[in-house]
Design a protein around this motif. Structure first.
Motif, mmCIF file in Angstrom:
data_model
loop_
_atom_site.group_PDB
_atom_site.id
_atom_site.type_symbol
_atom_site.label_atom_id
_atom_site.label_comp_id
_atom_site.label_asym_id
_atom_site.label_seq_id
_atom_site.Cartn_x
_atom_site.Cartn_y
_atom_site.Cartn_z
ATOM 1 N N ARG A 22 0.842 -1.186 0.000
ATOM 2 C CA ARG A 22 0.000 0.000 0.000
ATOM 3 C C ARG A 22 0.874 1.230 0.000
ATOM 4 O O ARG A 22 2.030 1.183 0.423
ATOM 5 N N ILE A 23 0.280 2.329 -0.459
ATOM 6 C CA ILE A 23 0.963 3.616 -0.447
ATOM 7 C C ILE A 23 0.105 4.614 0.322
ATOM 8 O O ILE A 23 -1.101 4.720 0.083
ATOM 9 N N ALA A 24 0.734 5.308 1.258
ATOM 10 C CA ALA A 24 0.076 6.416 1.956
ATOM 11 C C ALA A 24 0.839 7.684 1.609
ATOM 12 O O ALA A 24 2.072 7.701 1.643
ATOM 13 N N VAL A 25 0.107 8.726 1.256
ATOM 14 C CA VAL A 25 0.709 10.007 0.896
ATOM 15 C C VAL A 25 0.404 11.003 2.008
ATOM 16 O O VAL A 25 -0.754 11.154 2.412
ATOM 17 N N MET A 26 1.450 11.685 2.487
ATOM 18 C CA MET A 26 1.285 12.653 3.562
ATOM 19 C C MET A 26 1.519 14.066 3.040
ATOM 20 O O MET A 26 2.430 14.306 2.254
ATOM 21 N N GLY A 27 0.681 14.980 3.512
ATOM 22 C CA GLY A 27 0.859 16.391 3.190
ATOM 23 C C GLY A 27 0.339 17.243 4.327
ATOM 24 O O GLY A 27 -0.738 16.986 4.866
ATOM 25 N N HIS A 28 1.121 18.218 4.729
ATOM 26 C CA HIS A 28 0.739 19.121 5.820
ATOM 27 C C HIS A 28 0.331 18.363 7.081
ATOM 28 O O HIS A 28 -0.633 18.729 7.764
ATOM 29 N N GLY A 29 1.067 17.292 7.379
ATOM 30 C CA GLY A 29 0.841 16.576 8.627
ATOM 31 C C GLY A 29 -0.396 15.705 8.657
ATOM 32 O O GLY A 29 -0.850 15.306 9.727
#
Length: 240
Positions: free
Chosen positions: A207-214
């Motif tokens: 799986r891929i999780a994308v993080m942005g601005h916490g």
């Protein structure tokens, strides 16, 4: 599959500055999850929050036990290994001495058994075997990266949190890291991989999780994304 890690509404701070704003993520046994995002998105802070290296709030349940509030050494004892981006070796100790420190006190049987375990680790990383008596402080950056990963794995973690493990590594060493992480998952462990090399990570990740601005702005199967849409989600998470 068994849920090994379940994170709910985790926030984290450096002093008064809040970096994480309610992160939710779950990882199952045998799973490798890629966590990606732009620099400053909160990925490394999230890794530190999991092992208690920053002030955090929310829920982190590992193997059915709430670990928020536990000190870092207790979290390690429960089976979470952490490989930091900074390549934290003991520079005056030899490679083999660094590896010995990765074995938990309760796992240190006879000297012969310890040597056998270290030799098995050298099978994964033959470049380290050639340096076993060398002081860790004189190793190249790539060799130090292999050393901290090998040391973490000697603690027999059920979950390894790895921050940029292939940075500065030659292709041969990258292949060794890949094989090692795959083996851990095949044995029922799990990996949270923070990695910029998306081509390598996509080969390994479930799986891929994308993080942005916490925050996590995308969490889904590898097949749901290609390199273009990953970049698009990273940009969305970064507010661009």
């Amino acid at each position: 599959m068994t849920v090994l890690l379940e994170v709910g509404s985790v926030c984290a701070w450096y002093g008064e500055a809040q970096v994480l704003h309610g992160v939710d993520l779950r990882i199952e046994a045998g799973e490798l999850v890629l966590l990606c995002g732009r620099n400053g998105s909160g990925r490394s802070t999230f890794a530190k929050a999991l092992v208690g290296l920053v002030r955090r709030a929310g829920s982190i349940v590992f193997a059915g036990e709430e670990i928020v509030g536990l000190p870092t050494f207790e979290i390690a004892r429960r089976g979470i290994g952490y490989v930091a981006e900074q390549r934290e070796v003991f520079p005056t100790l030899s490679v083999e001495e660094n590896l010995r420190l990765g074995i938990k006190p309760g796992q240190r049987a006879t000297g012969r058994a310890m040597k056998r375990r270290i030799d098995e680790t050298f099978d994964w990383f033959p470049l380290l075997a050639q340096r076993r008596a060398t002081s860790a402080g004189v190793l190249s950056g790539g060799e130090q990266q292999m050393l901290v990963l090998a040391r973490a794995l000697l603690g027999e973690p059920r979950l390894v949190v790895v921050d940029e493990p292939t940075e500065g590594l030659a292709p041969q060493a990258v292949a060794a890291v890949e094989a090692c992480l795959q083996s851990l998952c095949e044995q029922g462990g799990a990996v949270l991989l923070i990695e910029q090399r998306l081509t390598m990570a996509q080969r390994l990740a479930d799986r891929i999780a994308v993080m942005g601005h916490g925050r996590i702005v995308f969490d889904g199967a590898v097949e749901a994304l290609d390199a273009t849409t990953i970049d698009e989600w990273i940009a969305i998470g970064s507010g661009r």
